[in-house]
Write an enzyme that holds these catalytic residues in place. Structure first.
Site, PDB file in Angstrom:
ATOM      1  N   ARG A 241     -43.591 -16.393  31.387  1.00 58.23           N
ATOM      2  CA  ARG A 241     -44.087 -16.010  32.710  1.00 58.23           C
ATOM      3  C   ARG A 241     -45.598 -16.251  32.733  1.00 58.23           C
ATOM      4  O   ARG A 241     -46.288 -15.985  31.749  1.00 58.23           O
ATOM      5  CB  ARG A 241     -43.814 -14.534  33.002  1.00 58.23           C
ATOM      6  CG  ARG A 241     -42.379 -14.221  33.410  1.00 58.23           C
ATOM      7  CD  ARG A 241     -42.009 -14.786  34.780  1.00 58.23           C
ATOM      8  NE  ARG A 241     -40.668 -14.449  35.202  1.00 58.23           N
ATOM      9  CZ  ARG A 241     -39.579 -15.195  34.972  1.00 58.23           C
ATOM     10  NH1 ARG A 241     -39.672 -16.324  34.300  1.00 58.23           N
ATOM     11  NH2 ARG A 241     -38.403 -14.812  35.424  1.00 58.23           N
ATOM     12  N   GLU A 270     -47.855 -18.347  41.147  1.00 54.30           N
ATOM     13  CA  GLU A 270     -47.062 -19.511  41.601  1.00 54.30           C
ATOM     14  C   GLU A 270     -46.877 -19.478  43.106  1.00 54.30           C
ATOM     15  O   GLU A 270     -46.661 -18.404  43.659  1.00 54.30           O
ATOM     16  CB  GLU A 270     -45.701 -19.502  40.893  1.00 54.30           C
ATOM     17  CG  GLU A 270     -45.859 -19.714  39.402  1.00 54.30           C
ATOM     18  CD  GLU A 270     -44.562 -19.575  38.612  1.00 54.30           C
ATOM     19  OE1 GLU A 270     -43.491 -19.470  39.235  1.00 54.30           O
ATOM     20  OE2 GLU A 270     -44.640 -19.559  37.389  1.00 54.30           O
ATOM     21  N   HIS A 288     -42.222 -24.552  37.147  1.00 51.40           N
ATOM     22  CA  HIS A 288     -41.238 -23.513  36.810  1.00 51.40           C
ATOM     23  C   HIS A 288     -39.805 -24.076  36.843  1.00 51.40           C
ATOM     24  O   HIS A 288     -38.951 -23.598  37.610  1.00 51.40           O
ATOM     25  CB  HIS A 288     -41.355 -22.305  37.754  1.00 51.40           C
ATOM     26  CG  HIS A 288     -40.843 -21.031  37.139  1.00 51.40           C
ATOM     27  ND1 HIS A 288     -41.393 -19.798  37.402  1.00 51.40           N
ATOM     28  CD2 HIS A 288     -39.813 -20.806  36.270  1.00 51.40           C
ATOM     29  CE1 HIS A 288     -40.724 -18.867  36.720  1.00 51.40           C
ATOM     30  NE2 HIS A 288     -39.758 -19.462  36.035  1.00 51.40           N
TER      31      HIS A 288
HETATM   32  C1  GLV Z   1     -36.587 -18.219  35.041  1.00 53.50           C
HETATM   33  O1  GLV Z   1     -37.768 -18.198  34.903  1.00 53.50           O
HETATM   34  C2  GLV Z   1     -35.734 -17.150  34.654  1.00 53.50           C
HETATM   35  O2  GLV Z   1     -36.225 -16.052  34.346  1.00 53.50           O
HETATM   36  O3  GLV Z   1     -34.509 -17.345  34.646  1.00 53.50           O
END
Ligand code: GLV
Length: 327
Positions: A241, A270, A288
């Protein structure tokens, strides 16, 4: 006959997930677009729904959850769930689920892709060839860092961290890890992994890959002080993250070559990316997408739908994060 239970699906998912919910007899309010519902619309459309199938772009804060009259479950289409105030949901007896397991290998593949791209300057090389500046073979043209035989430091040796470490072993890397809990001895043996302190991991590793969830304890786990401990040839990979890394400190470290490069799939705000990161050549950026293979994103969509359907059918949802609500 009683009215069908309603489910809000906040954003576009793979269509079979919505078809599945409709086939189960639920009435689905489906935002089949990629537009994130703002707070007001989310609350308005969720009101009266028994389930909300959410995504990591939906902020399910305590204030929003307090408005979810009648909700029994929030089923997140992600393994991470820092977008949901789970304690607030638990206090209102709302189940919360995620999608663990199905994205482990896909995410690890992408972490390794970023690692390799950053180490061997794949994106720079592609741009260079496109630019027409390639004139001859040059002894140190786009030279990078070796991956084989290097030391890979993993923060968080959970499912994804271990899957990345396995890939590292395939490349003959030495594995160090830092985790609040020791891994099972058989996993340590399999990976030949040594648990070390945060400082030792930062000082020793040629590659540092982050696989911790975002919690108050992991926010800015990597800041200026940690970057300063890393080798000037080290490469940082973040598929966890964004807020786990202090992005401004990282941009500065990359600019000053405190560390050598980074591969980033996640960002603090983001879809915004720190302006300096957009200019630096020694960072590989992705929007992401670490879990974004067709098969995995389809499976994640279905898993969230199955969690929602189970809960509304009176079954304990398979991926329940707050078992306290299910007694
Ligand atoms: C993506 O970032 C997830 O947490 O699945």
């Amino acid at each position: 006959m009683s009215a069908p239970l309603r489910i809000l699906v906040t954003k576009r998912v793979f269509p079979e997930a919505v078809e599945f919910l409709r086939r189960q007899g639920f009435e689905v309010d489906y935002n089949g677009t990629d537009r994130v519902l703002d707070r007001e619309e989310l609350i308005r459309r969720a009101r009266g729904c028994a389930a909300v199938v959410s995504q990591l772009t939906d902020r399910l804060s305590a204030e929003v959850i307090a408005e979810l009259e009648g909700a029994r479950i929030i089923a997140n289409v992600a393994v991470g769930y820092d977008n949901i105030d789970v304690a607030a949901a638990t206090a209102r007896s709302i189940a919360v689920t995620n999608t663990p397991g199905v994205l482990t290998e896909t995410t690890a593949d992408f972490a390794f892709a970023l690692l390799m791209a950053a180490a061997r300057r794949v994106v720079e090389a592609h741009a260079f060839v496109h630019s027409g500046r390639w004139s001859t073979w040059i002894i140190d043209l786009l030279a990078g860092q070796d991956i084989h035989g290097a030391t890979l430091g993993i923060f968080g040796l959970g499912r994804i961290g271990a899957a990345v470490a396995r890939r590292g072993r395939g490349f003959g890397m030495r594995i160090l890890y830092c985790d609040g809990r020791a891994a099972p001895p058989e996993l340590e043996r399999e990976l030949d992994a040594r648990r070390v302190s945060r400082e030792e991991l930062l000082r020793e590793s040629d590659f540092v890959s982050l696989h911790v969830p975002l919690t108050p304890a992991t926010r800015h786990l990597i800041g200026a002080a940690e970057l300063a401990m890393m080798k000037p040839t080290a490469i940082l990979i973040n598929t966890a993250r964004g807020p786990v890394v202090d992005e401004a400190a990282l941009a500065e470290a990359l600019e000053k070559r405190t560390i050598w490069a980074a591969g980033l799939d996640v960002f603090e705000q983001e879809p915004e990316v720190h302006a300096k990161l957009l200019e630096l050549p020694n960072v590989v950026l992705a929007p992401h997408i670490a879990s974004a293979s067709f098969a995995t994103r389809r499976r994640m969509s279905m898993m969230a739908a199955e969690n929602a359907a189970a809960a509304l059918g009176g079954q304990r949802p398979p991926n329940l994060l707050n078992p306290e609500v299910w007694r």
